[in-house]
Design a protein around this motif. Sequence first.
Motif, PDB file in Angstrom:
ATOM      1  N   SER A 191       5.331  -6.243  12.652  1.00 29.12           N
ATOM      2  CA  SER A 191       4.957  -5.966  11.698  1.00 29.12           C
ATOM      3  C   SER A 191       5.520  -6.922  10.884  1.00 29.12           C
ATOM      4  CB  SER A 191       5.977  -4.823  11.277  1.00 29.12           C
ATOM      5  OG  SER A 191       7.054  -4.898  11.634  1.00 29.12           O
ATOM      6  N   GLY A 192       6.361  -7.840  11.557  1.00 34.89           N
ATOM      7  CA  GLY A 192       6.828  -9.052  10.543  1.00 34.89           C
ATOM      8  C   GLY A 192       8.341  -8.634  10.593  1.00 34.89           C
ATOM      9  N   LEU A 193       8.379  -7.838  10.017  1.00 34.06           N
ATOM     10  CA  LEU A 193      10.030  -7.252   9.972  1.00 34.06           C
ATOM     11  C   LEU A 193      10.435  -6.177  10.745  1.00 34.06           C
ATOM     12  CD1 LEU A 193       8.531  -5.063   7.223  1.00 34.06           C
ATOM     13  CD2 LEU A 193       8.671  -7.489   6.933  1.00 34.06           C
ATOM     14  N   ASP A 194      10.684  -6.811  11.502  1.00 35.16           N
ATOM     15  CA  ASP A 194      11.693  -5.787  12.592  1.00 35.16           C
ATOM     16  C   ASP A 194      12.608  -6.520  12.536  1.00 35.16           C
ATOM     17  OD1 ASP A 194      12.595  -5.259  15.297  1.00 35.16           O
ATOM     18  OD2 ASP A 194      11.363  -5.821  16.425  1.00 35.16           O
ATOM     19  N   PRO A 195      14.176  -5.278  12.664  1.00 35.57           N
ATOM     20  CA  PRO A 195      15.615  -5.848  11.941  1.00 35.57           C
ATOM     21  C   PRO A 195      16.796  -6.113  13.086  1.00 35.57           C
ATOM     22  CG  PRO A 195      14.530  -3.711  12.311  1.00 35.57           C
ATOM     23  CD  PRO A 195      13.373  -4.302  12.508  1.00 35.57           C
ATOM     24  N   SER A 209       9.228 -14.326  10.969  1.00 32.31           N
ATOM     25  CA  SER A 209       7.791 -13.128  10.228  1.00 32.31           C
ATOM     26  C   SER A 209       7.049 -13.876  10.106  1.00 32.31           C
ATOM     27  CB  SER A 209       8.909 -12.748   8.982  1.00 32.31           C
ATOM     28  OG  SER A 209       8.086 -11.831   8.304  1.00 32.31           O
ATOM     29  N   ALA A 210       5.841 -13.471  10.122  1.00 29.83           N
ATOM     30  CA  ALA A 210       4.253 -13.762   9.432  1.00 29.83           C
ATOM     31  C   ALA A 210       4.146 -13.649   8.016  1.00 29.83           C
ATOM     32  CB  ALA A 210       3.261 -13.274  10.487  1.00 29.83           C
ATOM     33  N   VAL A 211       4.888 -12.929   7.421  1.00 26.43           N
ATOM     34  CA  VAL A 211       4.660 -12.074   6.400  1.00 26.43           C
ATOM     35  C   VAL A 211       5.800 -12.216   5.927  1.00 26.43           C
ATOM     36  CG1 VAL A 211       3.528 -10.384   6.328  1.00 26.43           C
ATOM     37  CG2 VAL A 211       5.189  -9.409   6.701  1.00 26.43           C
TER      38      VAL A 211
END
Length: 192
Positions: free
Chosen positions: A123-127, A69-71
């Motif tokens: 998004s940095g949030l791919d599950p 995650s980038a975030v």
Amino acid sequence: MKNIFSILKLTLVLLCLLAVIYPLSIYGLAQFAPNQGKGETLSVNGKVIGYQKIGQKFNQSNYFWGRPSAVDYNAGASGGSNKGPANKEYLALVQKRIDTFLLIHPYLKKSEIPSDIVTASGSGLDPNISQQAALIQVKRIAKERNLAEAKVKALVESKINKAIMGPETVNVLELNVALDELSLKNTKVHTN
């Protein structure tokens, strides 16, 4: 002076519309959505442990790892790195992820690592991760949890989300919850 009153009236109308009426209408509509718009949660023993549609951080060696995650998995600040594929910093970061992955998975070659396990999503949030990204972790997890590789592989295969279009994926949170359940069953079998 006439223009100032017109501007103030427009400002108040827009403020009421966009800051009060619109948010309340969205909130009202969300009450008819699953889980009243609070997201699709995953619970274990009545306790919410995460959101199924938001990537979670798993970095312990006895769990499946998701996409980087980038975030740092902060759902309030979703976003990518905004660095192009030729950016030197980005390439160095991806190489570091590859090196780390190979260190933990010495049985793999660089060419066997799928891109989604070393690159962050937009998004940095791919599950989700690809089926291949899950399967290449089976050997490590089986060893860490003292489980048969075939059982862990079967677990992964049971959690694959078949897609009509696009690649088949695996939800990392759901997979890790199922992995904990499998480990618990395995422990009970060995203690009885």
